[in-house]
Design a protein around this motif. Sequence first.
Motif, PDB file in Angstrom:
ATOM      1  N   UNK A 283     -16.010  18.852  22.611  1.00  0.00           N
ATOM      2  CA  UNK A 283     -15.315  18.072  23.258  1.00  0.00           C
ATOM      3  C   UNK A 283     -14.254  17.552  22.031  1.00  0.00           C
ATOM      4  N   UNK A 284     -12.950  17.114  22.449  1.00  0.00           N
ATOM      5  CA  UNK A 284     -12.031  16.823  21.455  1.00  0.00           C
ATOM      6  C   UNK A 284     -10.901  15.932  22.431  1.00  0.00           C
ATOM      7  N   UNK A 285     -10.372  14.880  21.904  1.00  0.00           N
ATOM      8  CA  UNK A 285      -9.378  13.924  22.544  1.00  0.00           C
ATOM      9  C   UNK A 285      -8.743  13.276  21.637  1.00  0.00           C
ATOM     10  N   UNK A 286      -7.633  12.567  22.219  1.00  0.00           N
ATOM     11  CA  UNK A 286      -6.815  11.801  21.347  1.00  0.00           C
ATOM     12  C   UNK A 286      -7.362  10.202  21.757  1.00  0.00           C
TER      13      UNK A 286
ATOM     14  N   UNK B   9      -5.292   8.804  17.190  1.00  0.00           N
ATOM     15  CA  UNK B   9      -5.535   9.956  16.361  1.00  0.00           C
ATOM     16  C   UNK B   9      -6.305  10.768  17.040  1.00  0.00           C
ATOM     17  N   UNK B  10      -6.557  12.101  16.362  1.00  0.00           N
ATOM     18  CA  UNK B  10      -7.498  13.364  17.085  1.00  0.00           C
ATOM     19  C   UNK B  10      -8.754  13.037  16.871  1.00  0.00           C
TER      20      UNK B  10
ATOM     21  N   UNK C 102     -12.427  14.987  16.972  1.00  0.00           N
ATOM     22  CA  UNK C 102     -12.862  16.491  17.127  1.00  0.00           C
ATOM     23  C   UNK C 102     -14.544  16.334  16.955  1.00  0.00           C
TER      24      UNK C 102
END
Lengths: 176, 57
Positions: free
Chosen positions: B35-38, B48-49, B51
Motif C-alpha cells: 500500500x501507499x497513499x498521500x 505527505x507520502x 509507504x
Amino acid sequence: MAAPAEAQKYIQLAKKLPKQLLSFFKQFPPNTPRPTTAASNAPESPHANNPFLAASPLTNPTYNPFLPWRNPVTGKWRPPMVSLRRQAELCKLARGHGVEELLPFSKKQSFVRDAVKEEGLKVRGTGVGQRVKGKAWERTLKGRLEKRRQAMLGMEKMVEQWEQRGHGRGWKKWPK
Amino acid sequence: MAKKAKSRTIAVRLISMAMTGFFRTEVRPRASRPLSYRKYDPVVRKQVLFLEQKRGK
C-alpha cells in the motif's frame, strides 16, 4: 594561685555548658587538631609496638570520635564512637551555646550541612568546563529536525515520482 | 502436526516519508501489492507520502 582573667572567662563559660558537652570535651579536649576524613582518622598509633594499646582508638590523642576508624593492627573498620544521631545532638547543643567550632569535624556541623545543601541545589553540568547532558530526545533533536527538513524539501519530487509510477505500482524502494 | 493456516489478510504499517516517525496501520489482503497513499501527517501539518514498511521474516 589564681588563674589569669582569660582562663577565668573560659571556666565561667564551661560552667554554663550542658553536661553532655562538658563530658565530651573532657574526653576530647577542644583545640586539638583532629582529622576531617575517615582515611586520615588516626591511622598511625603512638603505641605501634604495643598491639593492645594500638587496637584502641582512644589511646591516640588525634582520634576523631565522629569519624570511622581503621584498626591499624587488624585493618578492620570500626564505626564512629559517637553515632550520627548523637553527633547531631551534640552539634545542636554546641550551636546553641556558641561553641560549635570547638567540636571535632562532623558532618552534622552547620557549615558542613550548609555546604552540602548548597551543593545539592546546584544544577548538574552548569559548573566551569561542564556541559548539561540533557535527555536523549534533547541531544538528538537537532539532527532529527534536520532530517525531517531535508525529507520535506524532497517531498514534492517524491510525490511526483510516485504518481508517475502508477501511485506505487512500480515503486521499488519501500522503507524498512 | 500440521502448520496453522496463514490468514488471508495482514496488518501493515505505512510510514510517513517526512521522517517524523508518524505511521498509520492498515489491513490488506496478503497477496495484494504493498500500500501507499498521500495522507496528512500531523507532525509537519501537511499531506505527505506514506509507504508501506517492508515486512520482516
